[in-house]
Design a protein around this motif. Structure first.
Motif, PDB file in Angstrom:
ATOM      1  N   TRP A 126       0.946  -1.307  -0.069  1.00  0.00           N
ATOM      2  CA  TRP A 126      -0.027  -0.004   0.051  1.00  0.00           C
ATOM      3  C   TRP A 126       0.718   1.465  -0.105  1.00  0.00           C
ATOM      4  CZ3 TRP A 126      -1.901   2.690   4.726  1.00  0.00           C
ATOM      5  CH2 TRP A 126      -2.919   3.640   4.669  1.00  0.00           C
ATOM      6  N   SER A 127       0.748   2.200  -0.914  1.00  0.00           N
ATOM      7  CA  SER A 127       1.217   3.373  -0.818  1.00  0.00           C
ATOM      8  C   SER A 127       2.547   3.282  -0.827  1.00  0.00           C
ATOM      9  CB  SER A 127       0.625   4.318   0.156  1.00  0.00           C
ATOM     10  OG  SER A 127       1.162   5.692   0.211  1.00  0.00           O
ATOM     11  N   ASP A 152      -2.998   1.612  -4.353  1.00  0.00           N
ATOM     12  CA  ASP A 152      -2.704   3.029  -4.407  1.00  0.00           C
ATOM     13  C   ASP A 152      -1.189   3.415  -4.142  1.00  0.00           C
ATOM     14  OD1 ASP A 152      -5.519   4.829  -4.162  1.00  0.00           O
ATOM     15  OD2 ASP A 152      -5.831   2.758  -3.535  1.00  0.00           O
ATOM     16  N   CYS A 191      -6.311  10.384   3.467  1.00  0.00           N
ATOM     17  CA  CYS A 191      -6.154   8.994   3.148  1.00  0.00           C
ATOM     18  C   CYS A 191      -7.398   8.379   2.709  1.00  0.00           C
ATOM     19  CB  CYS A 191      -5.549   8.187   4.140  1.00  0.00           C
ATOM     20  SG  CYS A 191      -3.860   8.242   4.386  1.00  0.00           S
ATOM     21  N   TYR A 241      -6.313   1.239  -7.314  1.00  0.00           N
ATOM     22  CA  TYR A 241      -6.464   2.584  -6.893  1.00  0.00           C
ATOM     23  C   TYR A 241      -7.848   2.939  -6.662  1.00  0.00           C
ATOM     24  CZ  TYR A 241      -1.763   3.521  -8.415  1.00  0.00           C
ATOM     25  OH  TYR A 241      -0.400   3.368  -8.790  1.00  0.00           O
ATOM     26  N   GLY A 242      -8.084   3.759  -5.538  1.00  0.00           N
ATOM     27  CA  GLY A 242      -9.256   4.243  -5.486  1.00  0.00           C
ATOM     28  C   GLY A 242      -9.535   5.803  -6.230  1.00  0.00           C
ATOM     29  N   ASP A 245      -8.522   9.078  -4.695  1.00  0.00           N
ATOM     30  CA  ASP A 245      -7.388   9.194  -3.950  1.00  0.00           C
ATOM     31  C   ASP A 245      -6.704  10.749  -3.945  1.00  0.00           C
ATOM     32  OD1 ASP A 245      -4.690   9.134  -3.162  1.00  0.00           O
ATOM     33  OD2 ASP A 245      -4.337   6.987  -4.254  1.00  0.00           O
ATOM     34  N   VAL A 248      -2.222  10.029  -3.943  1.00  0.00           N
ATOM     35  CA  VAL A 248      -1.565   9.545  -5.396  1.00  0.00           C
ATOM     36  C   VAL A 248      -2.380   9.754  -6.526  1.00  0.00           C
ATOM     37  CG1 VAL A 248      -0.484   7.768  -6.642  1.00  0.00           C
ATOM     38  CG2 VAL A 248      -0.211   7.989  -3.980  1.00  0.00           C
ATOM     39  N   PRO A 250      -4.118   8.768  -9.489  1.00  0.00           N
ATOM     40  CA  PRO A 250      -4.200   7.315 -10.019  1.00  0.00           C
ATOM     41  C   PRO A 250      -4.193   7.285 -11.573  1.00  0.00           C
ATOM     42  CG  PRO A 250      -6.249   7.789  -8.726  1.00  0.00           C
ATOM     43  CD  PRO A 250      -5.431   8.963  -8.870  1.00  0.00           C
ATOM     44  N   SER A 253      -0.151   7.851 -12.182  1.00  0.00           N
ATOM     45  CA  SER A 253       0.498   6.728 -11.783  1.00  0.00           C
ATOM     46  C   SER A 253       0.408   5.582 -12.602  1.00  0.00           C
ATOM     47  CB  SER A 253       0.211   6.321 -10.241  1.00  0.00           C
ATOM     48  OG  SER A 253       0.610   7.760  -9.475  1.00  0.00           O
ATOM     49  N   SER A 272     -13.833   4.871  -3.075  1.00  0.00           N
ATOM     50  CA  SER A 272     -12.553   4.650  -2.331  1.00  0.00           C
ATOM     51  C   SER A 272     -11.540   5.826  -2.557  1.00  0.00           C
ATOM     52  CB  SER A 272     -11.761   3.703  -2.294  1.00  0.00           C
ATOM     53  OG  SER A 272     -12.289   2.351  -1.793  1.00  0.00           O
ATOM     54  N   HIS A 274      -7.663   6.931  -0.930  1.00  0.00           N
ATOM     55  CA  HIS A 274      -6.295   6.345  -0.750  1.00  0.00           C
ATOM     56  C   HIS A 274      -6.180   4.748  -0.173  1.00  0.00           C
ATOM     57  CE1 HIS A 274      -1.983   6.479  -1.342  1.00  0.00           C
ATOM     58  NE2 HIS A 274      -1.649   6.424   0.114  1.00  0.00           N
TER      59      HIS A 274
END
Length: 298
Positions: A126-127, A152, A191, A241-242, A245, A248, A250, A253, A272, A274
């Motif tokens: 995660w992250s 994420d 988050c 990914y949420g 987010d 980050v 999405p 990335s 969602s 993060h």
């Protein structure tokens, strides 16, 4: 008819007893990273099942994964968590140099794989945990793992992928305790799109308070080489990914990750931020279980 009802009742009862027994048998131990940092490791689930190693994010600990560890379907697997350096019950070096080099974080994961004797584990990060997986792949390749799930995940620490929250990050590294704690509170709020219940949030805040200050100052300097890590990877890679987010980006990335490796699978959780493994834990656990089942079918 009575026998049919009885049989249907026995199955969930068995799962409940099975789950309770597994939760009661959590195994705690430590492994030592190449630079001497001691890492706290925890295991639960089926010791003979496929190993799954969960890697938490910035300011977290193994407690972040409670909704996965407690899931009856996932308890069929060997569930391994650990606290990253500078977090939770792991050692917290006081020098920023212990955190600046991403190779150390990748070596920590390698030490956990080695120390746990996990055979072809699935990695779930995660992250910041995504950076840990990437640095592991950069140094070791994918020969010892069966796949990886980025939740994420941070792909690169670049402005297009990491939305700017300058006031929050400045407060998180402030020397004043009150300012520091308020910064961490604000970071945790960012988050979530669906904010957690108060008990969960307070536990996350306590996690954050345990995190080493030098680590928080050093993490923004971490770098990765996707061409040496994701590009050569042949094992299945899933990026989740949420949609909302705030920490980050999405789209940016995923675009960068798929540029490095077009075989990457991806999934967006519409409700969602993060932390989809907390915000939409039922769906997350189901998707993770199905991904593991596909790995086992190969």
């Amino acid at each position: 008819m009575l026998l049919f009802i009885f049989r249907r009742a026995v199955v969930p009862l068995f799962l409940l007893l099975f789950s309770t027994t597994l939760l009661a048998q959590v195994k705690h131990y430590t492994v030592t990273a190449p630079d001497g940092v001691t890492l706290a490791v925890q295991e639960s689930g089926n010791p003979d099942g496929r190993p799954v190693i969960f890697i938490h994010g910035l300011l977290g600990s193994h407690l972040n994964w409670e909704k996965q560890i407690e899931d009856a379907q996932l308890q069929r697997y060997r569930l391994i968590t650990f606290d990253l350096r500078g977090h939770g019950l792991s050692a917290k070096p006081e020098q920023e140099s212990a955190y600046r080099d991403g190779a150390r974080w990748g070596a920590d994961l390698a030490a956990v794989i080695e120390g746990s004797h996990a055979d072809k584990p699935l990695l779930v990060g995660w992250s910041l945990g995504g950076v840990v997986i990437t640095r592991y792949l950069e140094a070791n390749g994918d020969a010892r793992i069966s796949g990886a799930v980025y939740v994420d995940g941070v792909v690169e620490l670049t402005p297009d992928q990491i939305p700017a929250h300058p006031d929050v990050y400045q407060d998180m590294t402030a020397g004043d305790l009150k300012t520091h704690l308020e910064g961490e509170r604000a970071f945790l709020r960012l988050c979530f799109y669906q904010q957690p219940d108060n008990d969960t949030f307070q536990r996350l805040l306590a996690n954050a308070a345990l995190a080493a200050w030098p680590m928080q100052r050093a993490v923004p300097s971490l770098r990765v080489s996707l061409e040496k890590s994701l590009t050569p990877a042949r094992v299945p890679l899933l990026f989740i990914y949420g949609k909302h987010d705030a920490l980050v980006n999405p789209q940016a990335s995923l675009a960068r990750a798929k540029q490095a490796n077009p075989r990457i699978q991806s999934m967006i959780f519409d409700n969602s931020g993060h932390a989809p493994f907390i915000e939409e834990s039922d769906r997350f656990n189901r998707e993770l279980n199905e991904f593991i089942e596909r790995l086992q079918a190969k």
